[in-house]
Design an enzyme around this catalytic site. Structure first.
Site, PDB file in Angstrom:
ATOM      1  N   GLU A 216       2.411 -34.977  46.489  1.00 46.22           N
ATOM      2  CA  GLU A 216       2.684 -33.544  46.302  1.00 46.22           C
ATOM      3  C   GLU A 216       1.341 -32.884  46.037  1.00 46.22           C
ATOM      4  OE1 GLU A 216       5.643 -31.725  46.208  1.00 46.22           O
ATOM      5  OE2 GLU A 216       6.864 -33.422  46.837  1.00 46.22           O
ATOM      6  N   CYS A 250       0.759 -24.544  42.043  1.00 47.83           N
ATOM      7  CA  CYS A 250       0.437 -25.102  43.361  1.00 47.83           C
ATOM      8  C   CYS A 250       0.927 -24.215  44.501  1.00 47.83           C
ATOM      9  CB  CYS A 250       1.033 -26.501  43.502  1.00 47.83           C
ATOM     10  SG  CYS A 250       2.800 -26.539  43.198  1.00 47.83           S
TER      11      CYS A 250
HETATM   12  P1  NAD Z   1      -5.235 -33.573  37.407  1.00 43.74           P
HETATM   13  O1  NAD Z   1      -6.713 -33.458  37.281  1.00 43.74           O
HETATM   14  O2  NAD Z   1      -4.388 -33.536  36.193  1.00 43.74           O
HETATM   15  O3  NAD Z   1      -4.952 -34.886  38.248  1.00 43.74           O
HETATM   16  C1  NAD Z   1      -3.652 -35.278  38.576  1.00 43.74           C
HETATM   17  C2  NAD Z   1      -3.442 -36.710  38.117  1.00 43.74           C
HETATM   18  O4  NAD Z   1      -4.325 -37.584  38.813  1.00 43.74           O
HETATM   19  C3  NAD Z   1      -3.698 -36.911  36.630  1.00 43.74           C
HETATM   20  O5  NAD Z   1      -2.621 -37.620  36.074  1.00 43.74           O
HETATM   21  C4  NAD Z   1      -4.983 -37.689  36.609  1.00 43.74           C
HETATM   22  O6  NAD Z   1      -5.063 -38.573  35.509  1.00 43.74           O
HETATM   23  C5  NAD Z   1      -4.953 -38.462  37.890  1.00 43.74           C
HETATM   24  N1  NAD Z   1      -6.300 -38.782  38.386  1.00 43.74           N
HETATM   25  C6  NAD Z   1      -7.404 -38.000  38.337  1.00 43.74           C
HETATM   26  N2  NAD Z   1      -8.454 -38.633  38.896  1.00 43.74           N
HETATM   27  C7  NAD Z   1      -8.016 -39.833  39.303  1.00 43.74           C
HETATM   28  C8  NAD Z   1      -8.626 -40.952  39.968  1.00 43.74           C
HETATM   29  N3  NAD Z   1      -9.912 -40.935  40.335  1.00 43.74           N
HETATM   30  N4  NAD Z   1      -7.852 -42.025  40.239  1.00 43.74           N
HETATM   31  C9  NAD Z   1      -6.561 -42.045  39.892  1.00 43.74           C
HETATM   32  N5  NAD Z   1      -5.931 -41.023  39.266  1.00 43.74           N
HETATM   33  C10 NAD Z   1      -6.648 -39.943  38.974  1.00 43.74           C
HETATM   34  O7  NAD Z   1      -4.668 -32.397  38.321  1.00 43.74           O
HETATM   35  P2  NAD Z   1      -5.314 -31.724  39.611  1.00 43.74           P
HETATM   36  O8  NAD Z   1      -5.469 -32.686  40.709  1.00 43.74           O
HETATM   37  O9  NAD Z   1      -6.455 -30.850  39.238  1.00 43.74           O
HETATM   38  O10 NAD Z   1      -4.067 -30.756  39.944  1.00 43.74           O
HETATM   39  C11 NAD Z   1      -4.244 -29.585  40.638  1.00 43.74           C
HETATM   40  C12 NAD Z   1      -3.917 -29.807  42.113  1.00 43.74           C
HETATM   41  O11 NAD Z   1      -2.588 -30.267  42.218  1.00 43.74           O
HETATM   42  C13 NAD Z   1      -3.972 -28.537  42.924  1.00 43.74           C
HETATM   43  O12 NAD Z   1      -4.507 -28.838  44.178  1.00 43.74           O
HETATM   44  C14 NAD Z   1      -2.505 -28.152  43.041  1.00 43.74           C
HETATM   45  O13 NAD Z   1      -2.213 -27.349  44.157  1.00 43.74           O
HETATM   46  C15 NAD Z   1      -1.856 -29.479  43.129  1.00 43.74           C
HETATM   47  N6  NAD Z   1      -0.477 -29.401  42.688  1.00 43.74           N
HETATM   48  C16 NAD Z   1       0.515 -29.670  43.562  1.00 43.74           C
HETATM   49  C17 NAD Z   1       1.822 -29.560  43.162  1.00 43.74           C
HETATM   50  C18 NAD Z   1       2.948 -29.851  44.082  1.00 43.74           C
HETATM   51  O14 NAD Z   1       4.062 -29.937  43.601  1.00 43.74           O
HETATM   52  N7  NAD Z   1       2.729 -30.006  45.373  1.00 43.74           N
HETATM   53  C19 NAD Z   1       2.112 -29.195  41.851  1.00 43.74           C
HETATM   54  C20 NAD Z   1       1.075 -28.948  40.989  1.00 43.74           C
HETATM   55  C21 NAD Z   1      -0.223 -29.063  41.406  1.00 43.74           C
END
Ligand code: NAD
Length: 440
Positions: A216, A250
């Protein structure tokens, strides 16, 4: 008090797998029992979660309930109401060469132990709503909240074991090292919500075990505003959708495409809408959130001069406040147009006509959501037919994801797979083909 060292990821997964193999999570009574307990957790622990969401993101209590706590309760209730029906085996016609007495059907099997990884922007909902589907499908679940929303992560790590079956559900807190260690384990499904860069890390790790994934992801969700629309209604709905959670959603409208004649009036309407929603000093508005951390604050501050500021533009690093901002006359190549904004900045970009708008959208990654404001059936039909996006909203941003009977997910760069309601059962189950031929 428990002074033992925290359980290692491999041990957590082995423990949950052992539970799954006993068959304990399979009966529908266990599944509905867990969903009812999760509902109790949200009702009784709602104030704790709301306080944590305020600490992490400055979310008002009303917003925390609407977009996270009550949202998840609705998903639980919808699932409890329909689960029996969703799980019903579906018979399939049998070809003549197998004889009259043969029967065939599909049945939903739980997958096993699934991993749910959540991001920080809706840190409770985006961990718990996938868990609803995973539990309803009869799986054991390892849940990994985001370390970037530490108060919510801690609240979930405290509440979940107090309500759910700890032999089958575990919360593992932590950042990159902990998630990397988890991803080295074999799961039966990985459900990841977050950015595409980490999405690639997850998919690579999953490939080692041939584990299926749901990704997602996000990206830039465009808006097209047609000429001849009621711009006050458009602006009000756009501003509500864009500036919810300070733009950290998102499916938030990322940028607006409109024609050069409509742009000035839309700009004025957006200025009025922002002032009507947040007053002339949005920093003082209880309903307006804050940016999650300094890194994102600095990234967003660097985008504020990508166009002419029509409203907003102000910021304060100490409180991680960035004003709801509308940028006009934005060049399609400006920095704000190069990446997902994921913050309270709304650029207006002009395009000559509908053909150019469709071309603009199709020249870029397939978006998670696309929003259209048009009174013309032909325009709405053309955009639906000639573009690809995870979801399509006519006249109202964000709301499609609150319809439990619609699949929520992206396409291409915005994600793979979907969930909510019965689509969560599809995601977290295996649809097994069964043929029965009597021996007599
Ligand atoms: P985040 O930084 O919290 O990361 C998401 C998860 O990935 C966390 O649990 C984190 O611990 C893990 N993570 C981070 N780096 C990692 C690595 N190197 N290896 C393994 N796991 C790792 O959140 P984010 O990515 O900044 O979230 C924002 C993004 O998510 C935006 O692009 C947003 O559009 C997208 N998003 C999508 C949805 C959806 O439902 N499609 C919903 C919310 C956010």
């Amino acid at each position: 008090m428990n002074h033992s060292t925290p359980e290692q990821p491999a041990d957590v997964v082995a423990r949950l797998r052992a539970t799954f193999r006993t068959g304990r999570t399979r009966p529908v009574e266990w599944r509905t029992g867990q969903l009812r307990r999760l509902r109790e957790m949200l009702t009784e622990g709602g104030p704790d979660l709301a306080a944590a969401l305020h600490a992490d993101l400055g979310k008002s209590s009303a917003e925390a309930y609407r977009t996270e706590i009550d949202f998840t309760i609705r998903e639980i209730d919808h699932t409890l109401d329909h689960l029996d029906q969703w799980l019903r085996p579906e018979s399939a016609p049998v070809p003549a060469h197998l004889g009259d007495d043969a029967t065939a059907w599909t049945q939903y099997d739980p997958l096993g132990v699934v991993l749910v990884i959540a991001p920080w922007n809706y840190p409770a909902q985006l961990l718990l709503a996938p868990m609803v589907g995973a539990l309803a499908s009869g799986n054991a679940v390892v849940a990994k909240p985001s370390e970037l929303a530490p108060a919510t992560s801690a609240a979930l790590a405290r509440l979940v074991p107090a309500y759910l079956d700890t032999d089958a559900v575990a919360v593992v807190e932590g950042g990159v090292p902990e998630t990397t260690a988890l991803l080295a384990e074999r799961f039966d499904h990985i459900f990841y919500t977050g950015n595409g860069t980490v999405g690639r890390v997850v998919m690579r790790a999953a490939a080692e075990h041939l584990t299926p994934v749901t990704l997602e992801l996000g990206g830039k969700s465009p808006v097209f505003v047609d000429r001849g629309t009621d711009l006050d209604v458009v602006a009000d709905r756009l501003a509500r959708g864009k500036f919810l959670n300070a733009g950290q959603t998102c499916v938030a409208p990322d940028y607006v495409l409109t024609d050069p004649e409509t742009a000035p009036a839309l700009e004025r309407a957006l200025v009025r809408a922002v002032e009507a929603l947040f007053g002339t000093d949005p920093a003082a508005s209880a309903g307006y959130g804050r940016i999650v951390n300094e890194r994102h604050f600095d990234r967003l501050s660097g985008l504020l001069d990508s166009g002419r500021v029509a409203v907003g533009g102000g910021s304060d690093r100490t409180s991680k406040y960035i004003a709801p901002t509308v940028l006009a006359d934005v060049d399609p190549d400006a920095p704000v147009m190069r990446e997902e904004i994921f913050g309270p900045i709304l650029p207006l970009v002009t395009v000559p006509d509908l053909d150019a708008a469709i071309g603009f959208i199709n020249d870029r990654d397939k978006p998670l959501a696309l929003y259209v404001f048009s009174e013309s059936d032909d325009t709405r039909r053309r955009i639906a037919a000639e573009t690809s996006s995870g979801g399509l909203g006519h006249g109202l941003p964000l709301a499609h994801l609150t319809v439990s009977d619609l699949p929520f997910g992206g396409v291409g760069e915005s994600g793979t797979g979907s969930y909510h309601g019965r689509y969560s059962i599809e995601t977290f189950s295996h649809r097994k083909a069964v043929l029965e031929k009597p021996l007599g």
